[in-house]
Design an enzyme around this catalytic site. Structure first.
Site, short mmCIF file in Angstrom:
data_model
loop_
_atom_site.label_atom_id
_atom_site.label_comp_id
_atom_site.label_asym_id
_atom_site.label_seq_id
_atom_site.Cartn_x
_atom_site.Cartn_y
_atom_site.Cartn_z
N TYR A 152 83.60 67.22 48.08
CA TYR A 152 82.88 66.72 49.25
C TYR A 152 83.50 65.41 49.70
CZ TYR A 152 79.36 65.45 52.56
OH TYR A 152 78.72 65.12 53.74
N GLN A 171 73.43 70.20 52.95
CA GLN A 171 73.70 71.61 53.26
C GLN A 171 75.10 72.03 52.80
OE1 GLN A 171 72.82 69.25 55.42
NE2 GLN A 171 74.04 69.28 57.30
N ASN A 179 76.35 60.31 50.93
CA ASN A 179 75.14 59.50 51.15
C ASN A 179 74.03 59.95 50.18
OD1 ASN A 179 73.96 61.84 52.16
ND2 ASN A 179 74.27 61.28 54.29
N SER A 182 78.06 51.61 45.30
CA SER A 182 79.28 51.06 44.71
C SER A 182 79.06 49.62 44.25
CB SER A 182 80.39 51.12 45.76
OG SER A 182 81.64 51.00 45.15
N GLN A 218 84.21 44.73 48.04
CA GLN A 218 83.17 45.64 47.58
C GLN A 218 81.94 45.55 48.47
OE1 GLN A 218 83.68 47.89 45.13
NE2 GLN A 218 81.82 48.67 46.04
N HIS A 228 81.43 47.75 51.56
CA HIS A 228 81.30 49.22 51.44
C HIS A 228 80.03 49.75 52.08
CE1 HIS A 228 84.36 51.58 49.60
NE2 HIS A 228 84.64 50.65 48.71
N GLU A 235 80.85 49.62 37.71
CA GLU A 235 81.82 50.62 38.18
C GLU A 235 83.24 50.03 38.13
OE1 GLU A 235 81.43 51.48 42.32
OE2 GLU A 235 82.75 53.25 42.25
N HIS A 236 83.42 48.87 38.75
CA HIS A 236 84.70 48.17 38.72
C HIS A 236 84.52 46.86 37.98
CE1 HIS A 236 84.70 50.45 42.60
NE2 HIS A 236 85.91 50.80 42.20
N ASP A 286 91.69 51.27 44.34
CA ASP A 286 91.03 52.10 45.35
C ASP A 286 92.02 53.02 46.04
OD1 ASP A 286 88.54 51.06 44.89
OD2 ASP A 286 88.67 49.53 46.45
N GLU A 332 71.30 79.77 5.74
CA GLU A 332 70.65 79.75 7.05
C GLU A 332 69.85 81.04 7.29
OE1 GLU A 332 73.13 78.73 10.38
OE2 GLU A 332 73.23 76.62 9.80
N HIS A 391 75.46 87.45 9.73
CA HIS A 391 76.64 86.57 9.75
C HIS A 391 77.41 86.68 8.44
CE1 HIS A 391 74.60 84.89 13.20
NE2 HIS A 391 75.54 83.98 13.40
#
Lengths: 429, 429
Positions: free
Chosen positions: A124, A186, A209, A233, A255, A258, A322-323, A356, A410, A415
């Site tokens: 995506y 969707q 988003n 982010s 950053q 963003h 994250e960074h 990046d 067991e 088995h």
């Protein structure tokens, strides 16, 4: 930006709490979109596309002609830049591929592991104001390197029904096999369950988003895997007295621009540098085209003075950014103590934007504290590991009794039988 | 067992559809348990333990004294067998650990990756009739090898409030750091959100009944990762005319005895062997202690004749079995065509129970077709990969313009500034 001076450890949990991520407002909307696309297919997809993207899509699949046309619209110097970034990304990601060797775990018993590509993957790519073609590279290149045979991409069209030429160009050079002009929750549902136009995929990747990321999390209820959950982010910059306030401010702002919900943190053991960074941020902010966005995310952001660089690292591991940028006198030694982070940048010239776009590391990384348990995207994200084993006659003679004992303990006689039968046949030879 | 003779490809989807996995009946129950434990902590945990396990637990944590006592109850020969299995598991899993090297992706730019253990992991071990201590080894050993500092284990107690001594022994020798007597969806919720007694963990592993596995899938909505979604256990055995019907039947039955919803498939290109396998299954079934269970799961099971071994492999890749046994004349060559499977067993002496207990491969594997996109548990399941990069002055001079161009094309001026500022400072030197 808030300034915190020597906050005690008891305050860390509240400081590290990310801006609220309550999804109760959008959950019913996302659940409805998923259900409708699952049952209604392309009709539902068309309905939601028109509703949310304002575009009446006639044909979801982007044609070869459109892709060729897009290619001609990209300036040559930008093509060359993209080519360089691709080479670096391929070099680094190539180093992640290693085939397991055959191990004789016991005399006559050999085990090994093979990495097999996930057949069909879905990527995506968000639409909106900035055409994030770099994300196409970061997802499609490792997918291609893993050997996925179908690499499906969805991205929302503009009002005119077209995708940005840069996105189409990046997709075509990095191995995407089919492109669909559809976005939002969707698009995620379409790739999760398949429609007449959009194929069902085996795993879904990529940012988006709130609706998109929530849809990704929800489809896991049906067993469809995703790269990772996502939040806004973030970057954490850590510096000692050798830090350059102007560089640090530029990283915080790169950053902050963003999104309004981004978060940037600055940690230091040196009180003087705090005010320097603060005034540099204010100065550089003035000329930023995305100033309005940055101002809002700086409202979530903090400059924090701690007692030592060791304490800064402890805080950083607790926060799990994250960074993480280490702008200290000896970042290499310090980096050995990193426990939780998505991607780490060492030294004053290692700006986040290098990673990046072009240094070669991946920029699809865990946010929101997820770095405690998730990795960023690697080639392995597009593989599954299958284990193989070969038990010889001698291997079974040696290890068989161990298996029989454990199976009996067991209470799984079937088995045990599978071994006993074979051992008996070997005695009779 | 149903016999299918040369089914056409159009029938494969319906043949490969797993026994129904509709969770609508239990979803509200599981959701309620999760919500109650999340808000009510230990009180809710006690309530559900008494309700579902019939045991009023006073102290959730299992004491050191109980663990030492359990150790004395395990026979020495079984301890030795477990030790052998552990050595093999450690050998194979040890081969999975490899540190990435430093790669110079561009002159002056170095990137690398480090595997860092997930700090706190939670393992779920089912209770019930058979004490599945082998699963403790399969989860706790790789967690220990990865270096996880807290390895938390939950397992439901018997009516007397105790855990099976074998489970406690296996936990103590394989590196589990703390054990809690709590089971069901409530145990998963406790590890996901933490209670006064049970710590919050960073990732949850392990098999369980429908309530447990559904709870695991649901906590992903809050971003808590799990090893993999789960369905009933399954095996697919593939044989040509060299297959041994007695061995094959024993493998089918060793899987069929797992649970009433297990599924076993036999594929062959040789019609004679079908009836041989069928009568061997019926014969061996008679003496199986868990016959009642096996009879039911055989009802979901099929013997399928196809046109060639190549077609059998194509079918197997479509089905994506948890366990795949290749009992053909040249299993090694054939194994190169495996695309979707959890674990693969080559040759007539490679019975599934070898891998279940002691060959060294992991037995926590993707079921229900999830092998198309998920791997079984490996050491990497307990790691996250963090990327690192170091950009030198020269590196930035060379690559900086590439980053600037790409950032500008994405309309992210702040990202570009972080490079431009640094490049300008280098010009001034």
């Amino acid at each position: 930006m808030k300034i915190l001076i020597y906050p005690g450890k008891s305050d860390w949990p509240s400081i590290c709490k990310r801006p609220a991520s309550d999804n109760s407002d959008i959950d019913p909307v996302v659940r409805n979109i998923i259900e409708k696309v699952k049952t209604g297919g392309d009709t539902a997809l068309g309905f939601f596309s028109e509703k949310y993207d304002g575009s009446a899509v006639k044909e979801f699949r982007v044609s070869e002609a459109e892709i060729s046309k897009a290619e001609k619209l990209v300036p040559e110097n930008l093509k060359a830049a993209i080519k360089t970034a691709m080479t670096n990304i391929e070099k680094f990601h190539g180093s992640q591929i290693s085939e397991g060797q055959i191990v004789e775990t016991y005399p006559g018993i050999r085990c090994w592991q093979r990495n097999i590509p996930i057949e069909t993957v879905g990527l995506y790519i968000p639409g909106g104001t900035a055409p994030l073609f770099s994300t196409v590279l970061m997802l499609a290149l490792p997918a291609s390197m893993a050997g996925c045979s179908r690499i499906v991409m969805c991205s929302p069209p503009g009002k005119n029904g077209d995708l940005n030429p840069l996105i189409l160009f990046a997709a075509s050079v990095s191995g995407v096999t089919e492109i669909y002009r559809v976005g939002g929750a969707q698009a995620i549902a379409a790739m999760a369950y398949g429609t007449a136009s959009v194929p069902k995929v085996d795993k879904i990747f990529g940012p988006g988003n709130r609706f998109v990321t929530r849809a990704k999390v929800m489809i896991q209820l049906d067993g469809i895997p995703i790269d990772m959950p996502a939040g806004p982010s973030e970057v954490l910059v850590m510096a000692d007295k050798t830090g350059n306030a102007s560089f640090i401010a530029s990283d915080l702002l790169s950053q902050a621009e963003h999104g309004t919900d981004s978060q940037v943190l600055f940690l230091t053991d040196t009180s003087e540098i705090i005010s320097e960074v603060k005034s540099e941020v204010e100065k550089q902010l003035e000329n930023l085209p995305r100033k309005d966005i940055a101002v809002k995310s700086l409202g979530n952001s903090m400059l924090i003075l701690l007692n030592s660089i060791e304490e800064c690292m402890e805080f950083s591991n607790y926060y799990a950014p994250e960074h993480l940028i280490l702008s200290t006198s000896d970042p290499m030694s310090l980096s050995a103590f990193v426990k939780n982070a998505g991607s780490v940048f060492l030294g004053r010239y290692s700006c986040e934007s290098a990673g990046d776009y072009a240094s070669g590391t991946n920029h699809t990384l865990p946010t929101n504290g997820f770095a405690r348990s998730y990795s960023g995207v690697t080639v392995a994200s597009f593989f599954k590991s299958i284990s193989f084993q070969e038990v010889s006659e001698n291997g079974l003679k040696g290890l068989g009794p161990v298996i029989e004992q454990m199976a009996a303990a067991e209470q799984l006689q079937g088995h045990k039988n599978a071994v006993t039968l074979r051992l008996n046949s070997l005695k009779n030879v």
